[in-house]
Design a protein around this motif. Structure first.
Motif, PDB file in Angstrom:
ATOM      1  N   TYR A 113      38.427  35.287  32.117  1.00 25.09           N
ATOM      2  CA  TYR A 113      37.385  35.946  32.898  1.00 25.09           C
ATOM      3  C   TYR A 113      37.816  37.367  33.222  1.00 25.09           C
ATOM      4  O   TYR A 113      38.945  37.603  33.659  1.00 25.09           O
ATOM      5  CB  TYR A 113      37.097  35.172  34.185  1.00 25.09           C
ATOM      6  CG  TYR A 113      36.438  33.840  33.925  1.00 25.09           C
ATOM      7  CD1 TYR A 113      35.109  33.787  33.508  1.00 25.09           C
ATOM      8  CD2 TYR A 113      37.135  32.649  34.065  1.00 25.09           C
ATOM      9  CE1 TYR A 113      34.497  32.575  33.249  1.00 25.09           C
ATOM     10  CE2 TYR A 113      36.531  31.435  33.808  1.00 25.09           C
ATOM     11  CZ  TYR A 113      35.211  31.399  33.398  1.00 25.09           C
ATOM     12  OH  TYR A 113      34.614  30.204  33.130  1.00 25.09           O
ATOM     13  N   ARG A 114      36.901  38.302  33.027  1.00 24.69           N
ATOM     14  CA  ARG A 114      37.143  39.699  33.401  1.00 24.69           C
ATOM     15  C   ARG A 114      37.048  39.824  34.919  1.00 24.69           C
ATOM     16  O   ARG A 114      36.625  38.897  35.600  1.00 24.69           O
ATOM     17  CB  ARG A 114      36.107  40.607  32.735  1.00 24.69           C
ATOM     18  CG  ARG A 114      36.166  40.621  31.225  1.00 24.69           C
ATOM     19  CD  ARG A 114      35.115  41.595  30.664  1.00 24.69           C
ATOM     20  NE  ARG A 114      35.105  41.588  29.226  1.00 24.69           N
ATOM     21  CZ  ARG A 114      34.163  41.020  28.478  1.00 24.69           C
ATOM     22  NH1 ARG A 114      33.140  40.419  29.032  1.00 24.69           N
ATOM     23  NH2 ARG A 114      34.243  41.067  27.170  1.00 24.69           N
ATOM     24  N   ASP A 132      34.913  41.296  36.648  1.00 19.89           N
ATOM     25  CA  ASP A 132      33.540  41.134  37.148  1.00 19.89           C
ATOM     26  C   ASP A 132      33.032  39.695  36.990  1.00 19.89           C
ATOM     27  O   ASP A 132      31.879  39.406  37.291  1.00 19.89           O
ATOM     28  CB  ASP A 132      32.597  42.118  36.469  1.00 19.89           C
ATOM     29  CG  ASP A 132      32.418  41.864  34.979  1.00 19.89           C
ATOM     30  OD1 ASP A 132      33.061  40.934  34.433  1.00 19.89           O
ATOM     31  OD2 ASP A 132      31.633  42.603  34.356  1.00 19.89           O
ATOM     32  N   GLY A 133      33.888  38.801  36.487  1.00 20.59           N
ATOM     33  CA  GLY A 133      33.518  37.392  36.359  1.00 20.59           C
ATOM     34  C   GLY A 133      32.911  37.012  35.028  1.00 20.59           C
ATOM     35  O   GLY A 133      32.665  35.829  34.785  1.00 20.59           O
ATOM     36  N   THR A 134      32.691  37.963  34.144  1.00 18.98           N
ATOM     37  CA  THR A 134      32.125  37.633  32.840  1.00 18.98           C
ATOM     38  C   THR A 134      33.237  37.145  31.910  1.00 18.98           C
ATOM     39  O   THR A 134      34.368  37.627  31.969  1.00 18.98           O
ATOM     40  CB  THR A 134      31.402  38.836  32.202  1.00 18.98           C
ATOM     41  OG1 THR A 134      32.338  39.911  32.065  1.00 18.98           O
ATOM     42  CG2 THR A 134      30.214  39.273  33.046  1.00 18.98           C
TER      43      THR A 134
END
Length: 190
Positions: A115-116, A118-120
């Motif tokens: 996960y990045r 930003d949560g993506t």
């Protein structure tokens, strides 16, 4: 040399129509480019779905950075593959349960995706293409939940291209099974 991973979910390998199509695909792909081939025969693996104990153990190993643990061997092999093919008969609107267990074992944060900030999600797999091969006694139509699920996971893992080859209607009385399989083989060879 490039790595080719075959995930074989064919239960009746010796008479499996799905396995037959997979061998045609393998012949075509290996003719065009040499590969180091690794085949995981799911029926021979001791696969179980995640439960409270195994999930807790897996989470602890991931959080401690022990990604070389034996529990993650399927995920590591999946991540390292340059090309992946999944051969799975169409069962109960998707595929055999062993494939679901395998895909759970492959879906590991930090190995096949992360996960990045930003949560993506971001895929970590090397493969550019995943091929899904299936056969069905009836007609799959819009109920191709097996391929749809595998395609979504491929996107999660960063595999940009997916393709499906299928032969349908194989158990319908009056259908010429050999002709249907030969037509599917021709599509694979094209």
């Amino acid at each position: 040399m490039k790595r080719l991973l075959i995930v074989n979910a064919c239960v009746r390998r010796d008479i499996s129509r799905t396995n037959r199509l997979c061998r045609v695909w393998l012949e075509r792909v290996c003719r065009d480019e040499p590969y180091e081939v690794q085949e995981v025969i799911l029926e021979e693996e001791n696969l179980h779905g995640l439960d409270t104990g195994t999930l807790g153990h897996r989470d602890r190993l991931v959080s401690e950075g022990h990604l070389e643990h034996e529990m993650f061997r399927f995920a590591r092999d999946f991540r390292k593959a340059d090309e992946i093919v999944i051969a799975a008969p169409y069962w109960d609107m998707s595929f055999p349960a062993a494939l679901k267990c395998y895909l759970e074992a492959v879906s590991v944060v930090g190995l096949t995706f992360r996960y990045r900030m930003d949560g993506t999600p971001e895929g970590l797999c090397r493969a550019k293409r995943l091929t899904y091969i299936t056969t069905a006694g009836g007609f799959i139509g819009e109920n191709d939940f097996g391929y749809t699920y595998v395609k979504a996971l491929a996107e999660l893992f960063g595999i940009a291209e997916t393709q499906e080859f299928r032969a349908e209607g194989l158990d319908i009385v009056g259908n010429d099974v050999e002709q249907i399989l030969c037509e599917a083989e021709e599509k694979i060879r094209a």
